[in-house]
Design a protein around this motif. Structure first.
Motif, PDB file in Angstrom:
ATOM      1  N   PHE A   1      48.573  41.579  14.639  1.00 46.40           N
ATOM      2  CA  PHE A   1      48.701  39.808  15.234  1.00 46.40           C
ATOM      3  C   PHE A   1      49.918  39.542  15.867  1.00 46.40           C
ATOM      4  O   PHE A   1      49.952  38.910  16.658  1.00 46.40           O
ATOM      5  N   VAL A   2      51.130  39.834  15.141  1.00 43.23           N
ATOM      6  CA  VAL A   2      52.424  39.474  16.011  1.00 43.23           C
ATOM      7  C   VAL A   2      52.492  40.021  17.079  1.00 43.23           C
ATOM      8  O   VAL A   2      52.900  39.562  18.105  1.00 43.23           O
ATOM      9  N   ARG A   3      52.109  41.609  17.174  1.00 44.27           N
ATOM     10  CA  ARG A   3      52.291  42.169  18.311  1.00 44.27           C
ATOM     11  C   ARG A   3      51.491  41.565  19.613  1.00 44.27           C
ATOM     12  O   ARG A   3      51.887  41.499  20.614  1.00 44.27           O
TER      13      ARG A   3
ATOM     14  N   PRO B   1      52.411  36.012  24.719  1.00 48.98           N
ATOM     15  CA  PRO B   1      51.709  34.614  25.313  1.00 48.98           C
ATOM     16  C   PRO B   1      52.762  33.499  24.800  1.00 48.98           C
ATOM     17  O   PRO B   1      52.810  32.584  25.345  1.00 48.98           O
ATOM     18  N   LEU B   2      53.145  33.620  23.647  1.00 51.12           N
ATOM     19  CA  LEU B   2      54.013  32.294  23.076  1.00 51.12           C
ATOM     20  C   LEU B   2      55.280  32.313  23.673  1.00 51.12           C
ATOM     21  O   LEU B   2      55.723  31.214  24.009  1.00 51.12           O
TER      22      LEU B   2
ATOM     23  N   ALA C   1      64.061  38.879  12.428  1.00 50.13           N
ATOM     24  CA  ALA C   1      64.031  38.791  11.106  1.00 50.13           C
ATOM     25  C   ALA C   1      62.557  39.284  10.696  1.00 50.13           C
ATOM     26  O   ALA C   1      62.503  40.071   9.761  1.00 50.13           O
ATOM     27  N   LEU C   2      61.564  39.061  11.318  1.00 47.78           N
ATOM     28  CA  LEU C   2      60.162  39.778  11.256  1.00 47.78           C
ATOM     29  C   LEU C   2      60.238  41.245  11.684  1.00 47.78           C
ATOM     30  O   LEU C   2      59.781  41.908  10.708  1.00 47.78           O
ATOM     31  N   GLU C   3      60.812  41.448  12.566  1.00 45.75           N
ATOM     32  CA  GLU C   3      60.917  42.951  12.959  1.00 45.75           C
ATOM     33  C   GLU C   3      61.657  43.593  11.766  1.00 45.75           C
ATOM     34  O   GLU C   3      60.978  44.810  11.505  1.00 45.75           O
TER      35      GLU C   3
ATOM     36  N   ASP D   1      50.423  52.262  21.300  1.00 49.33           N
ATOM     37  CA  ASP D   1      49.996  50.896  21.675  1.00 49.33           C
ATOM     38  C   ASP D   1      50.722  50.374  22.896  1.00 49.33           C
ATOM     39  O   ASP D   1      51.889  50.595  23.211  1.00 49.33           O
ATOM     40  N   GLU D   2      50.003  49.713  23.747  1.00 48.41           N
ATOM     41  CA  GLU D   2      50.419  49.310  24.994  1.00 48.41           C
ATOM     42  C   GLU D   2      51.835  48.062  24.906  1.00 48.41           C
ATOM     43  O   GLU D   2      52.518  47.870  25.366  1.00 48.41           O
ATOM     44  N   GLN D   3      51.766  47.396  23.471  1.00 45.81           N
ATOM     45  CA  GLN D   3      52.688  46.446  23.377  1.00 45.81           C
ATOM     46  C   GLN D   3      53.538  47.146  22.242  1.00 45.81           C
ATOM     47  O   GLN D   3      54.346  46.306  21.345  1.00 45.81           O
ATOM     48  N   VAL D   4      54.017  48.439  22.720  1.00 45.55           N
ATOM     49  CA  VAL D   4      54.841  48.975  21.712  1.00 45.55           C
ATOM     50  C   VAL D   4      56.259  48.479  21.689  1.00 45.55           C
ATOM     51  O   VAL D   4      57.313  48.416  21.081  1.00 45.55           O
ATOM     52  N   ARG D   5      56.697  47.675  22.892  1.00 46.27           N
ATOM     53  CA  ARG D   5      58.067  46.867  22.895  1.00 46.27           C
ATOM     54  C   ARG D   5      58.354  46.136  21.725  1.00 46.27           C
ATOM     55  O   ARG D   5      59.606  45.723  21.263  1.00 46.27           O
ATOM     56  N   TYR D   6      57.266  45.254  21.072  1.00 46.13           N
ATOM     57  CA  TYR D   6      57.654  44.642  19.882  1.00 46.13           C
ATOM     58  C   TYR D   6      56.241  44.797  18.856  1.00 46.13           C
ATOM     59  O   TYR D   6      55.185  44.577  19.201  1.00 46.13           O
TER      60      TYR D   6
END
Length: 524
Positions: free
Chosen positions: A333-335, A340-341, A356-358, A383-388
Motif C-alpha cells: 500500500f505504501v509502495r 502520487p502523494l 520513520a515508516l521505512e 518490484d517496479e517501485q523498489v525505490r521505496y
C-alpha cells in the motif's frame, strides 16, 4: 446620607462643611490636607473612629478642625485619597464598580485593610473577585492577597487547586465528547477537547493535572474501543462512494491519530493495535475506493505508521503471523501510494514520516522467520517501485554476511582486500556491510554462483528472477511467478555450492547461520 448642620449633604473635600482634616503624608515630604466629615469617617473606618474618639488625647487641631495624620508610601498616596473619596460613595450605597480597575482596586483594598474598613474591604473583594485579570494583575494578587487574612480569601478561589475528583469528572466528560461522533459543525470543539485531554496527562516541567490510574486507563480504552466499533460499522457500509462516508472516514482517521498519542502516553496501545491489525485489509480496500482523496491517504499512512512503530519496536508484542500480515498489507500500500502523494499533495508531506515508516518496516522484517524475510525481500527486489521503501538495510542484516563471505571466497579475496574495495570499508563480518559494488553488477553475481549470465538469458530467465534465485536458497517455497519457477530447479545446486564455499570459513559466520546451512545440506 449624613447631613451637615446647614442641611447640606456632606461631600468629600467640601471645606466649608468639613469638621476634620485628614493629613496624608509620605516619607518623601508630600503633605496634603483632605477636608472630610467626622461622622462619615467614624461610621465606616475603625482607624478614624479611634483617632477621633475622646480616648485619643493627642488629636491635633488645625484651622479649628480636628486633624488626623495618615502616613503612607508615595506609591500608595493616590490609593489613600481614593479610599477617603469612596467612604462617601459606599455611605450612599453605590458599591458597583467603585474601584475603577483591578490594579486600583488592589491598592484601595490594601488601604482598607490597613485602616480597618470592613465595608470597603467587602466592596473591593467583590469587585476584584468578579472581574477578569491580566497576567500581571494575577501575579500582584498572588503577591499581596495571601497575607491579608480570611476576609479576602474569596479573591483566591479561582486560583485554588482543583480537587482531584473534580478534575477526574472533567477528564471523563471531555474524553467521552472527544471520542464521540458529533455533527461536522462541532469538529473544531472536538479537536480542542482532544488537545486539552493530552495537556491534562502530559508531564513537563510541572506535574500533570491528572495521574493516569487504572480507572482512567480503563475508561480511555473503552472509549477508544467504542470509537473503533463505529469505525468498523462505517467500513462495512455499502455506500463507499458517498460523500458523507468519505468525510466520516477522514474524521475517524484523525481521531485515531490523536488516540495513538493518548494511548502511547498512557502505555495502553495494545488493544488499538490489535483492532487496527484486524481491520487492515478492509481499511486498505476502502481507501482504494476513495483513492482520489489525498488527505485520506496521508492520514491513513500516519495512523498506520504509529501502529507499525508500536509493533516494530516492541511496544506491542504480536505473533510472527500477524507481524507478517501487517508487512504484506501495508508495504504494498505504501509502495504504491507514496509516488502520487508526493505529486498531488497540496502541502509538503512530512519527510520524517516516510523515513520513520521505512525504518519501521526494516525492524519488523528483521523479526520475522528467515523464510518470510526471504519472500518479502525477493518480492521487493522484483518490484517496479523498489525505490521505496528501501529495504537494503534489511537485506544486508539478513543475508549480507553470508553473501559477502561467499563472494570473497569465490574471488579468492582476503578480508583485507575485500575491505579495501567494499564501499563501507569493513570486513564481511561487520554485520552491516554495504554491497552495492557487486549487487549492482549482475555479472559479478553470476560469476559468484559459477553460472554465466548468458546461460540464464538463453533460458529466458531475467535479472529479477536471478535475484529471486539468490533468495531461493533460503526459501524455494516463496518462488511463485512463472520465471521464478524456471529458476527453481537451480536452487538445490546453489544450496550445495554455497555450502561448499562457506564450509572453509566457518569462523567468519555466526553459529546460527552455520547451523542453518548445515541443516539445508543434510536436507538436500
Amino acid at each position: 446620607m449624613e447631613i451637615t448642620e446647614a442641611g447640606v449633604p456632606a461631600k468629600f473635600g467640601a471645606r466649608e462643611t468639613s469638621d476634620v482634616v485628614v493629613r496624608i503624608r509620605t516619607e518623601d515630604g508630600r503633605d496634603e490636607w483632605m477636608y472630610c466629615h467626622s461622622d462619615v469617617l467614624i461610621a465606616n473606618c475603625k482607624y478614624f473612629s479611634d483617632r477621633l474618639s475622646e480616648n485619643w488625647p493627642t488629636c491635633q487641631i488645625i484651622d479649628s478642625r480636628n486633624c488626623v495624620e495618615v502616613y503612607c508610601q508615595d506609591s500608595d498616596f493616590d490609593h489613600h485619597v481614593n479610599f477617603l473619596r469612596l467612604l462617601y460613595v459606599i455611605r450612599d450605597g453605590l458599591v458597583d464598580d467603585v474601584c475603577g480597575g483591578v490594579k486600583n482596586g488592589l491598592g484601595i483594598l490594601r488601604v482598607a485593610v490597613e485602616l480597618g474598613c470592613r465595608q470597603m474591604i467587602t466592596c473591593c473583594v467583590s469587585y476584584i473577585e468578579a472581574v477578569p485579570w491580566e497576567e500581571s494583575e494575577e501575579e500582584e494578587i498572588l503577591r499581596i492577597i495571601p497575607g491579608m487574612g480570611s476576609q479576602v480569601e474569596p479573591i483566591l478561589a479561582r486560583l485554588q487547586p482543583v480537587r482531584p475528583s473534580a478534575i477526574l469528572q472533567i477528564f471523563l466528560a471531555t474524553l467521552r465528547f472527544a471520542t464521540s461522533s458529533p455533527p461536522p459543525a462541532m469538529n473544531d470543539l472536538k479537536t480542542s477537547a482532544q488537545e486539552q485531554l493530552e495537556y491534562m496527562i502530559t508531564e513537563d516541567d510541572d506535574a500533570p493535572l491528572l495521574t493516569a490510574d487504572d480507572e482512567i486507563k480503563l475508561e480511555v480504552k473503552e472509549c477508544i474501543k467504542s470509537l473503533f466499533v463505529r469505525f468498523n460499522i462505517l467500513l462495512e457500509s455499502d455506500d463507499s462512494e458517498a460523500t458523507d462516508k468519505v468525510q466520516s472516514f477522514f474524521f475517524y482517521l484523525s481521531d485515531f491519530l490523536w488516540a495513538c498519542q493518548m494511548l502511547t502516553k498512557l502505555e495502553i496501545m495494545r488493544e488499538f493495535v490489535c483492532s487496527w491489525v484486524e481491520a487492515s485489509d478492509k481499511i486498505v480496500q476502502v481507501v482504494g475506493q476513495v483513492s482520489q482523496s489525498t488527505e485520506i491517504n496521508i492520514k491513513v499512512i500516519e495512523v498506520a505508521t504509529k501502529v507499525l512503530e508500536a509493533i516494530g519496536y516492541g511496544v506491542v508484542i504480536l505473533p510472527a503471523i500477524k507481524r507478517l500480515h501487517m508487512v504484506k498489507t501495508w508495504l504494498p500500500f505504501v509502495r504504491i501510494t507514496k509516488p502520487p502523494l508526493l505529486v498531488s499533495a497540496e502541502e509538503e508531506v512530512d519527510g520524517e514520516m516516510w523515513q520513520a515508516l521505512e525504518s519501521t518496516f526494516v525492524s519488523i522484517i528483521l523479526t520475522l522467520p528467515s523464510t518470510d524475510q526471504a519472500g518479502i525481500l525477493a518480492e521487493w527486489l522484483g518490484d517496479e517501485q523498489v525505490r521505496y521503501p528501501d529495504l537494503t538495510e534489511a537485506f544486508e542484516m539478513a543475508f549480507g554476511d553470508t553473501v559477502a563471505i561467499a563472494l570473497m571466497e569465490a574471488k579468492n579475496l582476503t578480508k583485507e582486500e575485500y575491505a579495501a574495495n567494499d564501499p563501507a570499508g569493513r570486513d564481511p563480518a561487520g554485520h552491516k556491510t554495504q554491497h552495492e559494488s557487486f549487487i549492482s553488477n549482475i555479472e559479478d553475481i553470476g560469476a559468484f554462483f559459477g553460472v554465466q549470465l548468458g546461460y540464464f538469458e538463453k533460458q529466458q530467465v531475467s535479472e529479477s528472477a536471478h535475484f529471486v534465485l539468490i533468495f531461493g536458497i533460503f526459501s524455494p517455497s516463496t518462488l511463485q511467478s512463472g520465471e521464478a519457477t524456471r529458476a527453481l530447479r537451480w536452487s538445490g545446486w546453489v544450496q550445495e555450492y554455497l555450502y561448499e564455499l562457506v564450509g572453509g570459513v566457518n569462523m567468519l559466520l555466526p553459529r546460527t547461520r552455520i547451523s542453518y546451512f548445515k541443516s539445508m545440506k543434510h536436507g538436500m
